[in-house]
Design a protein around this motif. Structure first.
Motif: not given
Ligand SMILES: *Cc1c(COP(=O)(O)O)cnc(C)c1O
Length: 376
Positions: A57-60, A197-199, A185-187
């Motif tokens: 669901s996210s990069g976080t 929103g995704g990762g 990865l983040s999307f």
């Molecule tokens: C965008 C970003 C994230 C988080 O990704 P999300 O998908 O927004 O949760 C983490 N680390 C870095 C360096 C980013 O730029």
């Protein structure tokens, strides 16, 4: 008022809606489905053979799951690049661990291998060996991964690689996100491609990626009823968002070319200006140039980062200071930090310029016209 020029806005390729429509037509709106599998396959193919992917669901969420999968426990220490977005460091707090921040080197603006070693040695001398290392590829520029992985392997500390900004970046053709034990990865909406929103979590270890999928779908054991032997998370991507991702993957290579062309325009126009400098690619390094960034030495240029940012803002053009380092953030200031002033200086003098792949030549001309008013 002129139309707003954004720092980095979503740029659809055109086929995203076909994948989303298919999901609607088959009523495959709910969590998993063919788009999730298809998106993961597209990403695996792009990253190269042997790299497995769990779409999230996210990069976080990917960074949080990564720390859980590496077995980081409350009270453990985790080394993290200070110069980054807070989402690199927040997941350390989610698992109750203690962040230890490390400064950048000047060549890539990412984690300094020398200061990383100093931090590892000092933490070990204090009786605590760090449980993980989180390097970041800022603005798409790869960190010195060969040096960092060499050190991590020597001290046997796993690397959780924050490649959120670096999809498509590489060192000697090895893709960012595939160096560490786990890559993320983040999307998000402003990244080089977006699923709104995704990762994703990436690893060469197929079992680990299987476990990531299991934990990200509430850790449900095999049983007709709901049974759980582990703490689960609701971190999977939806079949709708993954459909957008499949469309975006079709244009990823083009988006990288477009971002790099925008960066090149800034270089061509500004490289000769006294007091303005760029971060070049070291030999063998390839940056997706997610954001075009410059450093302004106010004593030489005659104007500061803020002078330029505010002048652009007056013309409705968005630009932004570089990430404020984590060791300077009120929420993280009490944690250990190993540095020599590099990222403090980057933050003081650095600016992200409009970098979206959808910027037109007219947009670029407007940006340069504003910059020209400051350059004597
Ligand atoms: C965008 C970003 C994230 C988080 O990704 P999300 O998908 O927004 O949760 C983490 N680390 C870095 C360096 C980013 O730029």
């Amino acid at each position: 008022m002129n139309a707003k020029i954004w720092l980095s806005s979503p740029h659809m390729g055109g086929t995203e809606q076909n994948y989303v429509k298919e999901a609607f037509d088959t009523n495959w709106v709910a969590p998993l489905g063919p788009n999730v599998n298809g998106f993961e396959q597209d990403l695996s193919l792009f990253l190269g053979e042997g790299h497995h992917v769990a779409a999230l669901s996210s990069g976080t969420a990917g960074l949080h799951l990564g720390l859980v999968l590496l077995g980081v426990q409350p009270g453990d220490e985790v080394i993290c690049q200070s110069m980054t977005f807070s989402a690199s460091a927040n997941p350390i707090a989610y698992v109750g661990a203690i962040p230890v921040f490390v400064d950048s080197e000047k060549e890539t603006w990412n984690m300094s291998p020398a200061l990383l070693e100093e931090a590892i040695k000092d933490r070990m001398a204090n009786g605590k060996k760090p449980k993980a290392i989180i390097p970041v590829h800022l603005y798409g520029m790869p960190a010195k991964m060969h040096e960092i992985m060499g050190m991590a392997n020597r001290y046997k500390i796993p690397v959780l690689e924050d490649a959120a900004e670096a999809l498509g970046s590489s060192i000697n053709r090895e893709m960012c996100g595939t160096f560490g034990q786990i890559g993320v990865l983040s999307f998000n909406g402003n990244k080089i491609i977006t699923t709104s929103g995704g990762g994703a979590l990436v690893s060469d270890d197929a079992d680990l990626v299987r476990e990531a999928r299991f934990l990200s779908t509430q850790a449900r054991d095999e049983a007709p009823h709901y049974q759980h032997s582990k703490i689960g998370y609701n971190y999977r991507i939806s079949n709708l968002c993954a459909g957008v991702g499949r469309g975006q993957m079709e244009v990823l290579a083009t988006r990288i070319e477009q971002r790099r062309a925008i960066y090149q325009q800034y270089v061509t126009k500004l490289k000769g200006v006294k007091g303005i400098s760029f971060v070049d690619e070291p030999q063998g390094y390839f940056s997706n140039r997610w954001l075009s960034t410059i450093l302004i030495d106010p004593a030489v240029a005659g104007f500061s980062r803020e002078d330029l940012r505010l002048t652009l803002e007056k013309d409705n053009i968005e630009s932004r200071p570089l990430w404020k380092p984590m060791h300077l953030q009120p929420v993280f200031s009490k944690y250990p930090y190993y540095g020599n002033g590099t990222c403090d200086e980057l933050f003081a003098n650095g600016l992200c310029l409009p970098s979206g792949s959808n910027l037109t030549q007219a947009d670029m001309d407007r940006i340069f016209a504003v910059i020209d008013t400051l350059i004597k």
